[in-house]
Design a protein around this motif. Sequence first.
Motif, short mmCIF file in Angstrom:
data_model
loop_
_atom_site.label_atom_id
_atom_site.label_comp_id
_atom_site.label_asym_id
_atom_site.label_seq_id
_atom_site.Cartn_x
_atom_site.Cartn_y
_atom_site.Cartn_z
N ILE A 297 63.84 -16.86 -14.52
CA ILE A 297 63.47 -17.12 -15.90
C ILE A 297 64.53 -18.00 -16.56
CG2 ILE A 297 62.90 -16.09 -18.12
CD1 ILE A 297 60.92 -15.46 -15.93
N ASP B 234 63.00 -19.12 -22.88
CA ASP B 234 61.81 -18.29 -22.75
C ASP B 234 61.74 -17.14 -23.75
OD1 ASP B 234 61.08 -19.86 -20.65
OD2 ASP B 234 61.48 -18.38 -19.09
N ALA C 69 56.26 -13.68 -19.64
CA ALA C 69 57.33 -14.58 -20.02
C ALA C 69 56.80 -16.00 -20.10
CB ALA C 69 58.49 -14.51 -19.04
N GLY C 70 57.46 -16.81 -20.88
CA GLY C 70 57.09 -18.20 -20.99
C GLY C 70 57.66 -18.83 -22.23
N ARG C 71 57.53 -20.13 -22.30
CA ARG C 71 57.93 -20.85 -23.49
C ARG C 71 56.71 -20.87 -24.41
NH1 ARG C 71 60.93 -26.38 -22.87
NH2 ARG C 71 61.29 -25.80 -25.07
N TYR D 9 51.65 -17.41 -22.52
CA TYR D 9 52.60 -16.95 -21.51
C TYR D 9 52.17 -17.42 -20.13
CZ TYR D 9 54.66 -13.94 -25.07
OH TYR D 9 55.28 -13.47 -26.20
#
Length: 123
Positions: A27, A32, A98-100, A110
Amino acid sequence: QVRLVESGGGLVQAGDSLRLSCVGSGITFGRDAMGWFRQAPGREREFVAAIRWSSESPFYGDSAKGRFTIAIDNAKSTMYLQMNSLKPEDTAVYYCAAGRVEALTSAREYTLWGQGTQVTVSS
Protein backbone atom coordinates in the motif's frame (compact mmCIF):
# COMPACT_ATOMS: atom_id res chain seq x y z
CA GLN A 1 2.08 -7.79 -4.42
CA VAL A 2 -0.59 -5.54 -3.00
CA ARG A 3 -3.10 -7.21 -0.75
CA LEU A 4 -5.29 -6.71 2.29
CA VAL A 5 -5.98 -9.38 4.88
CA GLU A 6 -8.73 -9.01 7.49
CA SER A 7 -8.99 -10.88 10.74
CA GLY A 8 -10.75 -10.68 14.09
CA GLY A 9 -14.30 -11.61 13.19
CA GLY A 10 -16.27 -14.16 15.12
CA LEU A 11 -19.46 -15.05 16.93
CA VAL A 12 -20.33 -12.83 19.88
CA GLN A 13 -23.34 -11.88 21.93
CA ALA A 14 -25.15 -8.57 21.79
CA GLY A 15 -23.30 -5.96 23.79
CA ASP A 16 -19.91 -7.59 23.28
CA SER A 17 -16.90 -6.13 21.50
CA LEU A 18 -14.65 -7.18 18.66
CA ARG A 19 -11.47 -5.75 17.24
CA LEU A 20 -10.97 -6.27 13.53
CA SER A 21 -7.57 -5.95 11.91
CA CYS A 22 -6.55 -5.35 8.33
CA VAL A 23 -2.93 -5.78 7.35
CA GLY A 24 -1.90 -4.00 4.19
CA SER A 25 0.92 -5.06 1.91
CA GLY A 26 2.15 -2.97 -0.97
CA ILE A 27 0.00 0.00 0.00
CA THR A 28 1.18 3.50 -0.78
CA PHE A 29 0.49 4.73 2.70
CA GLY A 30 1.33 8.32 1.92
CA ARG A 31 -1.49 8.58 -0.61
CA ASP A 32 -4.04 5.89 0.20
CA ALA A 33 -7.18 5.86 2.23
CA MET A 34 -8.41 2.74 3.95
CA GLY A 35 -11.88 1.87 5.05
CA TRP A 36 -14.28 -0.72 6.34
CA PHE A 37 -17.45 -1.80 4.58
CA ARG A 38 -19.93 -4.50 5.48
CA GLN A 39 -22.40 -6.66 3.62
CA ALA A 40 -25.31 -8.20 5.48
CA PRO A 41 -27.75 -10.76 4.09
CA GLY A 42 -30.43 -9.05 2.05
CA ARG A 43 -28.78 -5.65 2.34
CA GLU A 44 -26.55 -3.51 0.18
CA ARG A 45 -22.91 -2.94 0.94
CA GLU A 46 -22.69 -0.37 3.71
CA PHE A 47 -19.95 2.07 4.58
CA VAL A 48 -18.74 1.67 8.15
CA ALA A 49 -15.63 3.77 8.66
CA ALA A 50 -12.59 5.04 6.82
CA ILE A 51 -9.37 6.89 7.41
CA ARG A 52 -6.77 8.62 5.30
CA TRP A 53 -3.44 7.03 6.11
CA SER A 54 -1.37 10.19 5.96
CA SER A 55 -3.64 12.37 8.07
CA GLU A 56 -5.16 9.70 10.30
CA SER A 57 -8.42 11.60 10.07
CA PRO A 58 -11.32 9.20 10.68
CA PHE A 59 -14.80 9.29 9.22
CA TYR A 60 -17.74 7.15 10.31
CA GLY A 61 -21.00 5.99 8.89
CA ASP A 62 -24.15 6.59 10.88
CA SER A 63 -24.32 3.02 12.11
CA ALA A 64 -20.80 3.22 13.51
CA LYS A 65 -20.86 6.58 15.23
CA GLY A 66 -20.51 6.34 18.97
CA ARG A 67 -19.78 2.61 18.93
CA PHE A 68 -16.93 1.91 16.52
CA THR A 69 -13.44 3.36 16.34
CA ILE A 70 -11.04 3.17 13.42
CA ALA A 71 -7.30 3.50 13.86
CA ILE A 72 -4.06 2.77 12.07
CA ASP A 73 -0.66 1.58 13.19
CA ASN A 74 2.01 2.76 10.78
CA ALA A 75 4.69 0.51 12.21
CA LYS A 76 2.56 -2.58 11.62
CA SER A 77 0.91 -1.39 8.39
CA THR A 78 -2.38 -2.30 10.01
CA MET A 79 -5.81 -0.73 10.22
CA TYR A 80 -8.10 -1.60 13.09
CA LEU A 81 -11.81 -1.37 13.73
CA GLN A 82 -12.77 -1.51 17.38
CA MET A 83 -16.44 -2.43 17.60
CA ASN A 84 -18.22 -1.98 20.91
CA SER A 85 -21.83 -2.48 21.97
CA LEU A 86 -22.43 -4.84 19.10
CA LYS A 87 -25.99 -5.46 17.98
CA PRO A 88 -27.53 -8.29 15.97
CA GLU A 89 -27.95 -5.87 13.08
CA ASP A 90 -24.15 -5.55 12.95
CA THR A 91 -24.01 -9.11 11.67
CA ALA A 92 -22.30 -9.02 8.29
CA VAL A 93 -19.16 -9.82 6.38
CA TYR A 94 -16.73 -6.98 7.04
CA TYR A 95 -14.32 -5.98 4.30
CA CYS A 96 -11.36 -3.69 4.44
CA ALA A 97 -10.53 -1.64 1.39
CA ALA A 98 -7.79 0.67 0.20
CA GLY A 99 -7.18 3.10 -2.59
CA ARG A 100 -6.70 6.66 -3.62
CA VAL A 101 -10.24 7.90 -3.20
CA GLU A 102 -11.88 11.26 -3.30
CA ALA A 103 -14.88 10.26 -1.23
CA LEU A 104 -14.16 7.99 1.70
CA THR A 105 -17.68 6.58 1.66
CA SER A 106 -17.66 5.59 -2.02
CA ALA A 107 -17.02 1.87 -2.28
CA ARG A 108 -16.58 2.08 -6.05
CA GLU A 109 -13.52 4.28 -5.67
CA TYR A 110 -11.54 1.76 -3.66
CA THR A 111 -9.29 -0.41 -5.80
CA LEU A 112 -8.10 -3.04 -3.35
CA TRP A 113 -10.28 -5.26 -1.19
CA GLY A 114 -9.68 -7.94 1.37
CA GLN A 115 -11.44 -11.29 1.49
CA GLY A 116 -13.72 -10.32 4.36
CA THR A 117 -14.20 -11.52 7.90
CA GLN A 118 -17.53 -12.71 9.27
CA VAL A 119 -19.02 -10.97 12.29
CA THR A 120 -22.06 -12.60 13.82
CA VAL A 121 -23.86 -11.06 16.78
CA SER A 122 -26.45 -13.15 18.56
CA SER A 123 -29.17 -11.86 20.85
